[in-house]
Structures are given as C-alpha cells and as structure tokens.
Design an enzyme around this catalytic site. Structure first.
Site, PDB file in Angstrom:
ATOM      1  N   ASP A  12       0.799  -1.236   0.000  1.00 22.80           N
ATOM      2  CA  ASP A  12       0.000   0.000   0.000  1.00 22.80           C
ATOM      3  C   ASP A  12       0.829   1.282   0.000  1.00 22.80           C
ATOM      4  OD1 ASP A  12      -2.240  -1.572   0.059  1.00 22.80           O
ATOM      5  OD2 ASP A  12      -2.639  -1.289   2.185  1.00 22.80           O
ATOM      6  N   GLY A  14       2.643   2.342  -2.654  1.00 24.91           N
ATOM      7  CA  GLY A  14       2.739   2.898  -3.994  1.00 24.91           C
ATOM      8  C   GLY A  14       3.895   2.393  -4.830  1.00 24.91           C
ATOM      9  N   ASP A  86       9.103  -5.569 -11.048  1.00 23.83           N
ATOM     10  CA  ASP A  86       8.136  -5.396  -9.965  1.00 23.83           C
ATOM     11  C   ASP A  86       7.953  -6.720  -9.223  1.00 23.83           C
ATOM     12  OD1 ASP A  86       6.408  -3.708  -8.507  1.00 23.83           O
ATOM     13  OD2 ASP A  86       4.664  -4.540  -9.528  1.00 23.83           O
ATOM     14  N   GLU A  87       7.437  -6.643  -8.003  1.00 28.24           N
ATOM     15  CA  GLU A  87       7.296  -7.821  -7.137  1.00 28.24           C
ATOM     16  C   GLU A  87       8.638  -8.550  -7.024  1.00 28.24           C
ATOM     17  OE1 GLU A  87       4.709  -7.892  -5.528  1.00 28.24           O
ATOM     18  OE2 GLU A  87       3.065  -7.101  -6.712  1.00 28.24           O
ATOM     19  N   ALA A  88       9.707  -7.758  -6.889  1.00 31.99           N
ATOM     20  CA  ALA A  88      11.061  -8.315  -6.904  1.00 31.99           C
ATOM     21  C   ALA A  88      11.341  -9.204  -5.701  1.00 31.99           C
ATOM     22  CB  ALA A  88      12.082  -7.185  -6.975  1.00 31.99           C
TER      23      ALA A  88
END
EC number: 2.7.1.21
Length: 216
Positions: A12, A14, A86-88
C-alpha cells in the site's frame, strides 16, 4: 552510470504505481524498457497498481535467466534502455544477481520494486539480495497506515480477518479479501506483535464490556 535501484516499502505504499510512472515517463521520451513481474494481483504477465493502472509485463518463471532474456531480446534487434522488475521480493537471489549483471555488463538501468519482509517479519530472499547488491535502496515516502493511524511498517497475512503467522512464505492474496479468504493487511509494529488486525480490533470494540457493580 547505470544503477541497480531497489525501491522498497510495505504493501500500500505505492511501489507498483511508481513503477508504472517510471515506465510512462521514460517511454514518453522515446526510451524502450523491459518490464518483469511475478505473481501480480492482476494475473500473469501484468504490472498493476491498486489505483487501477495496468500494463503488460514479462512473467518471470522459476529458474528463468533474466540476463539471458535481455541479451536474447537485444540480439534479435530489440532495444532495452531500462529494466523494471516489480514484485522483486518473489525473485530468486540468482535472478537478482542476473539483474545486477544487466547493469554492469549491458550498461542498462534496473529499477526493482518490492516488499522487504514477509508476514512473519522475515526478509524475502530476493529482497535480501537486493539490499546486498543495489547501488541505492530507496524507501518509498508514501506512508502506508495501520488501522490505528500509526505508520505501518509490517505486513500481516490474514484468514477471515485474523492474523496468521504460519504457512508458506509466498501466497498470493489481496487487501480486499472476502471472509475466510487469505488476505494481507499492513500494521504498525505494536499491532503486528499483538496480532491485532482491523477486523479483530472492531470485534474487540463491539464486545460488551463488563458492567461495573453498582451499589444498592
């Protein structure tokens, strides 16, 4: 000089929104990027934010060589001016090493976005490797808030609104779960330690207090 930058924070805060903003800004200037993601809430091969923004991405599989993927794209005449991951936190440590190699050997900026710790407050292996290798670690300044209003620093896994502390490290869920489904909630350290989610706090507030004994 190209850099490996790790943007970290709780849920949450960002992260994916910033990833999409970086993609927009660079593509608007004519730069070509490659986006990697894994286990995004929007489904396979998507980078999405909670604001409803979404774009296509390369879904990373187990054992996939990210450096080889970029080199293969370049060898076929493609351009890669920057890489977004992303979502590393879900990437393997070896895959983080491969992203570092993209920076060092191909002179390409890599921007990685992820959660640092899991629902047990333990480092994700991918995030740990990023902290070890990144040229810069940026903690996002958009503060997520605990239900009590304090700054949220911990990620909690919930089942039916009740916090759990056992289970597999990676289970895809969301913050908008229905009853009895696996979900996630950000909490301050105090309420994470007490295992008090917004649902359990509401239940406690609605419980009838013991009435004081009145003199007769």
């Amino acid at each position: 000089m190209p850099e490996l930058v790790f943007f970290s924070g709780t849920m949450d805060c960002g992260k994916s929104t910033l990833a999409l903003q970086i993609e927009h800004n660079r593509s608007a200037r004519g730069l070509a990027g490659m986006i990697f993601t894994r286990d995004d809430r929007a489904g396979e091969g998507k980078l999405s934010s909670r604001l409803g923004l979404v774009t296509d991405a390369v879904e990373v599989g187990d054992g996939q060589d990210l450096y080889a993927h970029v080199v293969d794209h370049l060898s076929q005449g493609g351009r890669v001016d920057y890489v977004i991951a992303d979502e590393a936190q879900f990437l393997a440590p070896d895959q983080i090493d491969q992203l570092a190699r993209v920076v060092d050997d191909l002179d390409v900026d890599v921007y990685a976005f992820g959660i640092t710790t899991d629902f047990r407050s333990k480092l994700f292996p991918g995030s740990q490797r990023l902290v070890e290798l990144a040229d810069r670690v940026e903690v996002l300044q958009v503060e997520a808030l605990c239900w009590c209003g304090a700054r949220a620093t911990h990620n909690a896994r919930t089942v039916g609104g009740v916090m759990v502390v056992e289970g597999a490290q990676v289970v895809v869920g969301d913050v908008a779960q229905s009853p009895d489904e696996i979900g996630y909630e950000v909490l301050c350290r105090r309420h994470h330690r007490r295992r008090m989610t917004s649902a359990t706090a509401r239940a406690a507030a609605l419980s009838p207090d013991v009435l004081p004994v009145t003199a007769t």
